[in-house]
Design an enzyme around this catalytic site. Structure first.
Site, PDB file in Angstrom:
ATOM      1  CG  ASP A 184      74.345  38.755  79.996  1.00 26.17           C
ATOM      2  OD1 ASP A 184      74.436  37.740  79.288  1.00 26.17           O
ATOM      3  OD2 ASP A 184      73.983  38.723  81.184  1.00 26.17           O
ATOM      4  CD  GLU A 185      76.744  40.284  84.057  1.00 28.30           C
ATOM      5  OE1 GLU A 185      76.801  41.126  84.970  1.00 28.30           O
ATOM      6  OE2 GLU A 185      76.371  39.118  84.240  1.00 28.30           O
ATOM      7  CG  LEU A 186      81.255  38.402  76.222  1.00 29.41           C
ATOM      8  CD1 LEU A 186      81.737  38.710  74.811  1.00 29.41           C
ATOM      9  CD2 LEU A 186      81.491  36.924  76.547  1.00 29.41           C
ATOM     10  CG  HIS A 230      76.112  34.674  82.066  1.00 34.14           C
ATOM     11  ND1 HIS A 230      76.080  34.668  83.440  1.00 34.14           N
ATOM     12  CD2 HIS A 230      76.251  35.971  81.693  1.00 34.14           C
ATOM     13  CE1 HIS A 230      76.174  35.916  83.890  1.00 34.14           C
ATOM     14  NE2 HIS A 230      76.292  36.723  82.853  1.00 34.14           N
TER      15      HIS A 230
END
Lengths: 595, 595
Positions: free
Chosen positions: B337-339, B267
């Site tokens: 988060d969310e790599l 992000h």
């Protein structure tokens, strides 16, 4: 009608861009831009307007907004970017196409009243070799639409400019284009109602369907029965006659018709019960959705007018006549939805009527209402009625509802009910809940609801949607209707030409169980603007016949910013990044994915 | 701490009602009302406060709110009505029960800083035979909570009164109780952030988790890298150091800790790319959810810091250290988060690292980030870190994330991930998306989405939920989380005592893809107040151990009105009728249906 000398200087600006950034919403039916470059608009313009207060006031508002906002388009159209390729990629590009047209002029009819099917067309022409911007319209109401178009195409670029010479020829596809507010479940103040009207005027919506009351509250002060207002939520949460007239006048000045609804005989307890408890059935029953065989309402709180108590019609007549003296529209919405037969288990009048002839059914009870109430409703000069489709299609329904002087509002079963109603010869107003209900997707409002008390997904293994996981979460009409869902609705699908001719337009309802001043504008806007374009110029490119949803994107994103700038508290649809980078937030790189 | 002589007259009012209408939220852990009748509160009270600006300012705010609002409870508790029976009905009734307790006094520690796990307890005692209302608290922060309780129990009844003598002994179940705002997807102004803090103070929430930036925008002015602010959405949509300090100070004055988040390494594009494009991978890739094998982000727009480019850590260090000089909390949220592994297909650094040793995986890449970034983060004195659970549980994750000085925020898979994380020995902050994500249920924001372009229900025959009919409508975490859903969450279910001890509280996130000033308060409130009580005093009756959701109903309905009266634009939950008729909008007549 002609607005002369609006533009007094003509010429290219040094800083001009080649294209056109403005993208008015709704898209005009026909718009042709020139190429000779921007034309500057002087801060002081000479206007030649007809002597008509509505037109001159509308002009003042539009011109003040133009001068004060100094609007710069916030989301402009551009082809989707070429991105750095992954390993391979073959991006395609597409650009917006502008349908060509020629300008036209018409004769003004200043006397045409703002009533159903009034001519709303207009033209707006600015030639490169003229110092005059010419607006023509057949009526006052068309001129108002021309002004809101003008508001959106004059932008700030080191001064006010129209980016290119332009010819617009415009008129709505449908004469009924609106939104519904509900002041029965929760109160909405006059200033907030006016804010909705501001949004409507900017998006060329022309119908404010006002669901005045419901079983929960009666907010309207009545001279005939002053006691009805005891069922307002509080002494300050009421509408006086003056308030109603104020809203009607405000709306009329902006080309918006106010069509009142008093929902009868269902959804009726508050107010009526103060006049005579005997004309309301089941008002004090438990709604009983926990014991379905006894349910008296599909949501709290119950209450229906008793069609078999003759006192009902006396009260209905006085209330209806008083309101008909205030609301100026030829149409009056008399409700007719969601009659619950169990409610009449509490009525000795209805039970005696049914017992007197065992062949009688609740359809007969419903027909009794129609036969006795409609003559009262029709007594007003020029009166036409709007009803919910239930009175024709539901169980129970009235087997014999006349088609003449009647418009039927369809909310269930999408294309199916539209097909049924138009096949029966009814004129139809589209409000299909699967596409247009703006209150869907916020969960349920009913309390003491054990369905939320679930700690893990019972369908984790199958992935099937259930109440708390991917499902409706308590909202009967979930999911939330996005602007794309609304805009993509082809409500004439599979209709014959004769059936399609019965469709008069569409209204997006916002029921107010979870709505009041705090959130009404964010729930209404900018989604109502998607409906506005759908019923003004459609969702298809006029040249190719293909859906133009993807090209609507930047238009509605810009329009949302424009609403906020004009004081309408519209919700954001996307991260602002998406506005600033056209189509970067598309789901498909292929710009023809929606077709 | 002692507030003396707050009450100078004692006695029964003529108009007194026998019961108690107030219903403070969150419900105190222990509250015991007397029976001797209302005690009037003079408009001018003598207060004896410690010499502490935070306490005296908080008292002034509370007292001014009490004097100016003249609050009358808007929704009061009462047993469900007995309704007119259908043919037969056997209604049961239930009344609220008040746990008994005795008052206590403690020593004040005015020096205790507002940091994690500070003592927030307080007592509030008003005896019938005393002219003094006594508040005790061990810290400033406990005293502030006492004041907001007092605000809610002093009401207007021909003068300010407390309805009965009362003894309150109160302290939170969990030390972390908060909400998350996201100023990366859309900007939120300082005044609107302060409005959220006002709601937090009134509901005793103490954590503002501030997701400052995201890949879409960087709104924070940086001295170390002035160029980062080029990726703000506009020059006015930025936070100066002064703005940040203003928010922190405002929050601190109300007992609210501000925990900043800079989400790294995922992000991350905006801001960082202005410093050095080489430290950001895939920022200009197509996010490619239409071609999943190439997807570089789960939502537009892509971008991740490159863990294998050593320049990354120099920039991260400067940015982190500058912000650590502004934010005063011991905790800093560093994201995680969310790599998306595909993003690193665009990084020659990562590709070279992987190619150099074929045994290396993306878990090693993630561990590389932890090993090189965490030492930078930990260099600050007293620093503890907050991360998203992905860094520990996701694919990819870092196999070796230390448990010390770390709090892990869980958002996926509800009880499952809470169980996993606490079993691994991590301290956990609960933000389970299935219960607490306040942004769910509003459809999808991505455009050019053909899934909405469906004209009739493909599953009409089976009734199964699908995208447009009963399903998620484009919201990945649909349905909308109602206040009941939030309140009913038993997040310690099936945990051992040792695991449960690792749970430090809960934070409800409101991601801002479709949020800015216009709608933030209505989406946040009053639902965040359901979380507030859940983590302050729980969702169960302390005597019976049964869920008290049904008795929370009137409390939260009243509290919503109280928020609006205090300037927090909270959304309505129900038709106002439901407020005015306790439990009339319940789904079950049986008041023990939720258990």
């Amino acid at each position: 009608m002609r607005v002369n000398s609006l533009v007094t200087t003509v010429g290219c600006l040094a800083s001009a861009v080649a294209g056109v950034a403005v993208n008015p919403l709704p898209a005009p039916r026909s718009i042709a831009w020139g190429t000779s470059g921007p034309i500057s608009i002087p801060q002081n313009v000479a206007v030649n307007l007809p002597r008509n207060a509505i037109v001159t006031d509308a002009w003042e508002r539009a011109w003040n907004s133009i001068k004060q906002l100094k609007w710069v388009p916030q989301a402009t159209e551009a082809p989707i970017s070429s991105y750095q390729p992954f390993p391979t990629a073959a991006p395609t590009s597409s650009a917006s196409s502008v349908p060509s047209s020629s300008a036209a002029a018409g004769l003004s009819d200043l006397s045409a009243d703002l009533q159903a099917e009034v001519d709303e067309s207009y033209t707006l022409v600015l030639n490169s070799n003229s110092s005059t911007l010419e607006i023509t319209a057949n009526t006052t109401w068309g001129a108002l639409h021309a002004f809101t178009t003008l508001q959106q195409i004059i932008v700030w670029n080191n001064g006010l400019v129209i980016e290119q010479p332009v010819q617009i020829e415009d008129s709505p596809l449908y004469p009924w284009r609106g939104i519904m507010i509900d002041t029965g479940r929760n109160f909405i103040t006059v200033p907030k109602i006016k804010e909705q009207i501001d949004g409507m005027a900017l998006s060329k919506l022309n119908i404010l369907h006002w669901h005045l009351d419901d079983s929960q509250s009666w907010p309207v002060e009545m001279s005939s029965y002053p006691q009805m207002i005891k069922d307002a939520y509080s002494p300050s949460q009421t509408f006086s006659h003056g308030d109603l007239k104020d809203v009607i006048e405000y709306a009329r000045a902006r080309g918006v018709r106010v069509v009142p609804e008093v929902d009868m005989p269902g959804h009726s307890a508050a107010g009526w019960q103060q006049v005579d408890p005997s004309i309301v059935s089941c008002a004090h029953s438990w709604w009983s959705n926990d014991n379905w065989p006894y349910h008296t309402a599909v949501e709290p709180t119950p209450g229906q007018l008793d069609p078999l108590n003759n006192k009902t019609y006396g009260v209905v007549s006085k209330v209806y006549n008083e309101l008909s003296g205030i609301f100026t529209d030829h149409f009056f919405h008399v409700g007719g939805d969601e009659l619950q037969t169990n409610c009449y288990n509490f009525s000795s009048y209805v039970q005696n009527y049914l017992a007197a002839d065992p062949s009688r059914t609740y359809n007969d009870v419903t027909q009794y209402w129609v036969d006795h109430a409609f003559p009262i409703f029709k007594k007003i000069a020029n009166r036409k009625l709007l009803i919910w489709e239930d009175l024709v299609l539901n169980d129970p329904h009235a087997p014999n509802v006349p088609t003449e002087g009647l418009l039927v509002q369809s909310w269930n079963n999408g294309l199916g009910n539209i097909n049924n109603l138009t096949d029966l010869g009814y004129d139809v107003l589209v409000s299909s809940s699967d596409f247009m209900y703006l209150d869907c997707g916020y969960g349920g409002f009913v309390t003491n609801d054990p369905r939320y008390n679930v700690q893990s997904n019972p369908d984790a293994a199958t992935g099937l949607a259930n109440f708390n996981y991917g499902g409706n979460g308590g909202s009967w009409c979930a999911p939330y209707k996005t602007w794309q869902r609304i805009y993509d609705y082809d409500f004439t699908t599979n209709l014959t030409d004769a059936q399609a001719a019965h469709i008069k337009g569409a209204v997006a309802p916002l029921w107010s169980e979870q709505v009041d001043d705090t959130v009404v504008s964010g729930k209404m806007w900018p989604r109502a603007a998607a409906l506005a374009e759908l019923v003004w110029s459609g969702n298809k490119d006029p040249k190719t016949g293909k859906k133009r949803t993807t090209l609507m994107t930047q238009r509605i994103l810009n329009f949302r910013e424009y609403l906020v700038a004009n004081g309408v508290q519209a919700a954001p649809l996307v991260p602002k990044y998406c506005l600033q980078h056209p189509h970067s937030c598309d789901l498909y790189y292929d710009q023809t994915a929606v077709n």
